[in-house]
Write an enzyme that holds these catalytic residues in place. Structure first.
Site, PDB file in Angstrom:
ATOM      1  N   ARG A 117      63.819  -8.591 -20.917  1.00 12.08           N
ATOM      2  CA  ARG A 117      62.885  -8.091 -21.927  1.00 12.08           C
ATOM      3  C   ARG A 117      61.497  -7.825 -21.348  1.00 12.08           C
ATOM      4  O   ARG A 117      60.785  -6.944 -21.819  1.00 12.08           O
ATOM      5  CB  ARG A 117      62.789  -9.089 -23.090  1.00 12.08           C
ATOM      6  CG  ARG A 117      64.007  -9.018 -23.985  1.00 12.08           C
ATOM      7  CD  ARG A 117      63.980 -10.058 -25.069  1.00 12.08           C
ATOM      8  NE  ARG A 117      64.987  -9.769 -26.084  1.00 12.08           N
ATOM      9  CZ  ARG A 117      65.336 -10.607 -27.054  1.00 12.08           C
ATOM     10  NH1 ARG A 117      64.755 -11.785 -27.133  1.00 12.08           N
ATOM     11  NH2 ARG A 117      66.253 -10.268 -27.925  1.00 12.08           N
TER      12      ARG A 117
ATOM     13  N   LYS B  62      79.222 -17.590 -34.299  1.00 12.18           N
ATOM     14  CA  LYS B  62      79.530 -17.737 -35.718  1.00 12.18           C
ATOM     15  C   LYS B  62      79.932 -16.430 -36.376  1.00 12.18           C
ATOM     16  O   LYS B  62      79.254 -15.424 -36.253  1.00 12.18           O
ATOM     17  CB  LYS B  62      78.306 -18.278 -36.451  1.00 12.18           C
ATOM     18  CG  LYS B  62      78.039 -19.734 -36.153  1.00 12.18           C
ATOM     19  CD  LYS B  62      76.624 -20.043 -36.535  1.00 12.18           C
ATOM     20  CE  LYS B  62      76.500 -21.072 -37.612  1.00 12.18           C
ATOM     21  NZ  LYS B  62      75.087 -21.089 -38.057  1.00 12.18           N
TER      22      LYS B  62
ATOM     23  N   GLY C 100      71.344 -11.078 -27.688  1.00 14.40           N
ATOM     24  CA  GLY C 100      70.624 -11.780 -26.631  1.00 14.40           C
ATOM     25  C   GLY C 100      71.545 -12.477 -25.657  1.00 14.40           C
ATOM     26  O   GLY C 100      71.399 -12.354 -24.440  1.00 14.40           O
TER      27      GLY C 100
ATOM     28  N   GLY D 114      69.311  -9.569 -33.207  1.00 14.44           N
ATOM     29  CA  GLY D 114      69.299  -9.493 -34.667  1.00 14.44           C
ATOM     30  C   GLY D 114      68.927  -8.106 -35.164  1.00 14.44           C
ATOM     31  O   GLY D 114      69.515  -7.589 -36.118  1.00 14.44           O
TER      32      GLY D 114
END
Ligand code: ADP
Ligand code: MG
Length: 408
Positions: free
Chosen positions: A39, A207, A365, A389
């Site tokens: 990043r 998840k 990420g 996200g």
């Protein structure tokens, strides 16, 4: 949807002007060592362009999730040290965000200098739900730019946040889309409109609940969704199989069953692994064996076994699908790649992405970190998204406040 671009701002002239840039310097750290500087490298070009053009650049960024007050472990120090190593211009870090240090150092900038303000989340107003609180913080950030400032949003990883440094400053200053945000949006648009088919999506990670909204939006858009990672066990359970001690979100089983039911009508095929690597416990040196996905409880570890990777037959089948695709989007590791013994599935997917003629996008990420720690180069992929996200929310079809505020 059009936004003013960085090139337009540069053409207007920035020499001597204070330009506020929101960057994404939210890098993973091990103590004070940056473990993946992707990043930082991705943020460098915009800062450099402005510096080259003679701007006095004020960079805002967040790191981690501090609770609205300074906390040494969330200081931008390591990230800024790495930025300074890579940068051909002078970079300094203020000790605070809008306090005395920020004001004093901003005042002492020469044309082309860069000042990074400390973690914007050290101020509780950054993430406040109260418009007036966020606005007051934005006013203080904007005040640092004097009376001829401008704002450039280059933090794609934060565009889904209605935060002061992302959203509210853009309502107060002439605002422009940074090149990184621009590229990310172009790439994601290719995954949502006029997508080249077959369009294969590979979903993994921990998840299933994090990824449900994106799955919902991909039904009917993707031709095939390959399911791996921790979420595969909720899919197996939704088909009636026992998953022993594997990660399972039992409350999501009905939702997954609904997706499986709707998939064929929508023209999307889910492919769930036929074999998995089951371990005796969650550890790098755990004993492990490959078993059929419908017989996880029959492994030597019985009901204690935990699935930590997709099996080799599934990895090969996934790789074939990827190689036959024209567009591939990958989010979420196939297994616990942080442990060498359970990284083969993730490695096989990354390898297939480098070999397919398809346009390939890696989002997330941990997925981006995975391809780098497994030894792949960014250039082997079509695009590695800096926003986990944010890219998922874009693909979910949500309105992203940090993008729409730049529209005019
Ligand atoms: P991303 O950041 O790319 O969106 P996630 O945050 O959703 O990805 O998930 C990444 C994590 O998922 C990794 O730390 C990995 O260890 C974990 N994971 C993958 N497979 C499993 C599994 N079978 N059981 C538990 N965790 C898993
Ligand atoms: Mg993650």
């Amino acid at each position: 949807m059009t936004s003013h671009t960085l090139n337009e701002l540069i053409a207007e002239g920035v020499r001597g002007r204070y330009i506020l840039v929101r960057s994404d310097l939210n890098v993973p750290l091990d103590g004070s060592t940056v473990t993946d500087d992707g990043r930082i490298k991705a943020s460098l070009p915009v800062i450099e362009k402005l510096s080259d053009a003679g701007a006095r650049v004020l960079v805002t960024a967040h790191l981690g999730r501090p609770k609205g007050a300074p906390e040494a472990k969330y200081s931008l120090k390591p990230a800024v040290a790495r930025l300074a190593e890579l940068a051909p211009f002078k970079v300094r870090l203020a000790e605070d965000t809008v306090g005395d240090s920020a004001k004093e150092l901003a005042g002492s900038l020469d044309d082309g200098d860069v000042l990074v303000l400390e973690n914007v989340r050290f101020d509780a107003r950054e993430t406040s739900k109260d418009d007036a609180e966020r606005g007051a913080f934005a006013d203080e950030l904007v005040a640092l730019t004097g009376d001829n400032g401008a704002f450039v949003d280059d933090a794609f990883g934060a565009v889904h946040r209605k935060h002061a440094s992302v959203y509210d400053v853009a309502t107060r200053l002439p605002s422009y889309q940074g090149d990184l945000v621009h590229t990310e949006v172009e790439v994601l648009r290719k995954l949502t409109t006029d997508t080249q088919r077959p369009y294969v999506v590979v979903l993994g990670g921990s998840k299933v609940s994090d990824k449900l909204a994106v799955i919902d939006n991909l039904l009917g858009k993707a031709d095939t969704i390959l399911v791996g990672g921790g979420m595969l066990f909720t899919f197996l359970a939704a088909s009636g199989y026992k998953v022993a001690g594997s990660l399972l979100e039992a409350d999501q089983i009905p939702v997954v069953q609904d997706y499986l039911k709707r998939a064929s009508d929508a023209g999307t095929a889910f492919v769930v692994p036929t074999d998995v690597v089951v371990a005796s416990r969650f550890a790098a040196d755990a004993e492990h064996e490959v078993v059929a996905a419908d017989a996880i409880e029959d492994s030597s570890f019985g009901a204690a076994g935990i699935g930590l990777d997709i099996g080799p037959v599934s990895a090969a089948a996934f790789a074939e699908q990827i190689k036959a695709a024209k567009t591939v989007f990958w989010n979420g590791p196939m297994g616990v790649f942080e442990f060498e013994a359970f990284s083969a599935g993730t490695r096989a997917i990354a390898q297939a992405l480098t070999e397919t003629p398809a346009f390939t996008v890696v989002g997330g990420g941990d997925s981006a970190a995975a391809v780098r720690t497994l030894g792949f180069e960014d250039s082997q992929f079509g695009h590695i998204s800096t926003g986990g996200g944010a890219s998922l929310e874009y693909l979910e079809g949500k309105d992203l406040p940090g993008l729409s505020v730049l529209d005019r």
